[in-house]
Design an enzyme around this catalytic site. Structure first.
Site, PDB file in Angstrom:
ATOM      1  N   HIS A 142      22.633  28.679   9.281  1.00  0.00           N
ATOM      2  CA  HIS A 142      24.053  28.932   9.532  1.00  0.00           C
ATOM      3  C   HIS A 142      24.406  30.408   9.297  1.00  0.00           C
ATOM      4  O   HIS A 142      23.693  31.149   8.613  1.00  0.00           O
ATOM      5  CB  HIS A 142      24.923  28.052   8.638  1.00  0.00           C
ATOM      6  CG  HIS A 142      24.753  28.332   7.174  1.00  0.00           C
ATOM      7  ND1 HIS A 142      25.369  29.387   6.534  1.00  0.00           N
ATOM      8  CD2 HIS A 142      24.034  27.702   6.224  1.00  0.00           C
ATOM      9  CE1 HIS A 142      25.046  29.398   5.266  1.00  0.00           C
ATOM     10  NE2 HIS A 142      24.232  28.383   5.036  1.00  0.00           N
ATOM     11  N   SER A 162      28.301  32.495   4.905  1.00  0.00           N
ATOM     12  CA  SER A 162      29.426  31.747   4.341  1.00  0.00           C
ATOM     13  C   SER A 162      30.155  32.602   3.297  1.00  0.00           C
ATOM     14  O   SER A 162      29.652  33.647   2.866  1.00  0.00           O
ATOM     15  CB  SER A 162      28.945  30.447   3.700  1.00  0.00           C
ATOM     16  OG  SER A 162      28.279  30.728   2.472  1.00  0.00           O
ATOM     17  N   THR A 187      25.328  27.686  -3.649  1.00  0.00           N
ATOM     18  CA  THR A 187      26.097  26.844  -2.734  1.00  0.00           C
ATOM     19  C   THR A 187      25.588  25.401  -2.749  1.00  0.00           C
ATOM     20  O   THR A 187      26.120  24.551  -3.421  1.00  0.00           O
ATOM     21  CB  THR A 187      26.086  27.430  -1.315  1.00  0.00           C
ATOM     22  OG1 THR A 187      26.442  28.817  -1.386  1.00  0.00           O
ATOM     23  CG2 THR A 187      27.094  26.717  -0.436  1.00  0.00           C
ATOM     24  N   GLY A 188      24.530  25.116  -2.012  1.00  0.00           N
ATOM     25  CA  GLY A 188      24.021  23.748  -1.982  1.00  0.00           C
ATOM     26  C   GLY A 188      24.868  22.831  -1.118  1.00  0.00           C
ATOM     27  O   GLY A 188      25.185  23.148   0.016  1.00  0.00           O
ATOM     28  N   ARG A 202      29.594  24.476   7.133  1.00  0.00           N
ATOM     29  CA  ARG A 202      29.142  25.795   7.590  1.00  0.00           C
ATOM     30  C   ARG A 202      28.079  25.673   8.687  1.00  0.00           C
ATOM     31  O   ARG A 202      28.017  26.521   9.573  1.00  0.00           O
ATOM     32  CB  ARG A 202      28.637  26.631   6.411  1.00  0.00           C
ATOM     33  CG  ARG A 202      27.504  26.024   5.597  1.00  0.00           C
ATOM     34  CD  ARG A 202      27.351  26.802   4.297  1.00  0.00           C
ATOM     35  NE  ARG A 202      26.228  26.381   3.463  1.00  0.00           N
ATOM     36  CZ  ARG A 202      26.273  25.377   2.595  1.00  0.00           C
ATOM     37  NH1 ARG A 202      27.385  24.659   2.460  1.00  0.00           N
ATOM     38  NH2 ARG A 202      25.212  25.089   1.854  1.00  0.00           N
ATOM     39  N   GLU A 244      21.529  21.373   2.652  1.00  0.00           N
ATOM     40  CA  GLU A 244      20.849  22.348   1.808  1.00  0.00           C
ATOM     41  C   GLU A 244      20.382  21.706   0.504  1.00  0.00           C
ATOM     42  O   GLU A 244      20.825  20.612   0.129  1.00  0.00           O
ATOM     43  CB  GLU A 244      21.804  23.520   1.528  1.00  0.00           C
ATOM     44  CG  GLU A 244      21.254  24.627   0.643  1.00  0.00           C
ATOM     45  CD  GLU A 244      19.991  25.288   1.157  1.00  0.00           C
ATOM     46  OE1 GLU A 244      18.967  24.580   1.295  1.00  0.00           O
ATOM     47  OE2 GLU A 244      20.021  26.517   1.394  1.00  0.00           O
ATOM     48  N   HIS A 249      20.402  20.708  -3.158  1.00  0.00           N
ATOM     49  CA  HIS A 249      21.532  20.513  -4.063  1.00  0.00           C
ATOM     50  C   HIS A 249      21.298  21.331  -5.331  1.00  0.00           C
ATOM     51  O   HIS A 249      20.307  21.127  -6.035  1.00  0.00           O
ATOM     52  CB  HIS A 249      21.695  19.032  -4.408  1.00  0.00           C
ATOM     53  CG  HIS A 249      23.049  18.702  -4.952  1.00  0.00           C
ATOM     54  ND1 HIS A 249      23.528  19.262  -6.125  1.00  0.00           N
ATOM     55  CD2 HIS A 249      24.055  17.922  -4.480  1.00  0.00           C
ATOM     56  CE1 HIS A 249      24.750  18.821  -6.354  1.00  0.00           C
ATOM     57  NE2 HIS A 249      25.097  18.012  -5.366  1.00  0.00           N
TER      58      HIS A 249
END
Length: 232
Positions: free
Chosen positions: A13, A16, A25-26, A64, A90, A92
């Site tokens: 992606h 972000s 993020t995750g 995203r 993604e 975690h």
């Protein structure tokens, strides 16, 4: 693109908000920045320039990735309907999600934060199942068994989650010589690359820069590189 060759494109992606702020993020849903949207549009233009048409399109559950795919399809329309699959989410990052590395170290200590980045088997500090951020507390994952949903994941956990997706539908699609686009995330795609071509060290893919695998009619790998390095 050459006839008799099928393609698998992996697309991370676009940038972000938490990428820009250097936060973990995750599975947290974080929107793209204006830069990320432009990156995704450029990826779509590149796919259009290479005249790539996909028989299958797969995307993670996270917004995203979905926003990136929407930008791509606006530039390179496809007939295939995207399939959203939570197994493409993604890694975690557990209780680290939303924190900067410094904040995480101050809360959990240096080693718990570094170890989950350096060691494949070491997970981040976990979320409690009562935490609102735990996937089991979100409506989109209510149809999944609770033991499928992570409180945090090591990279080996990600690989284990991804392995069934690789076998079906991905490997089935490749054996049937379909062209495939997968829109997902940095760590997830890196693990997928290591499963597709185990003998090659996987790259950390740049944001919204399409990575192309080309296979011949016998499923032999012809080349693997960023799409913008390949002549068309």
């Amino acid at each position: 693109m050459a006839d008799g060759v099928n393609h698998l494109v992996l697309l991370r992606h676009g940038q972000s908000i938490w990428n820009r702020e250097h936060r973990f993020t995750g599975w947290a849903d974080v929107e793209l920045t204006p830069t990320g949207l432009r990156q995704a549009e450029q990826a779509g233009k590149l796919l259009h320039q290479h005249r790539l048409k996909f028989d299958r399109i797969y995307c993670s559950e996270l917004s995203r990735a979905g926003a990136t795919l929407a930008c791509v399809l606006a530039q390179a329309p496809q007939h295939a309907a995207p399939v959203v699959d939570w197994r493409l989410n993604e890694r975690h990052n557990g209780a680290l999600e939303g924190m900067t590395p410094l904040t995480a170290i101050m809360r959990f200590g240096l080693w718990p934060v570094l170890a989950c980045q350096l060691l494949n088997h070491y997970p981040p500090p976990p979320l409690a199942t009562t935490d609102p951020a735990f996937p089991g507390n979100k409506p989109r994952y209510q149809q999944l068994a609770i033991d499928c949903l992570p409180q945090s994941e090591s990279l080996l956990d990600v690989r284990q989650r991804l392995a069934p997706f690789l076998e079906h539908p991905l490997r089935t699609d490749l054996q049937q010589h379909r062209n495939i686009l997968v829109v997902a995330h940095k760590n997830l795609l890196r693990e997928l690359m290591s499963l597709i071509v185990p003998q090659q060290k996987p790259k950390r893919l740049a944001t919204a820069r399409p990575w192309l695998y080309q296979f011949d009619a016998h499923s032999n790998l012809l080349q693997a590189d960023y799409l913008d390095t390949i002549a068309y």
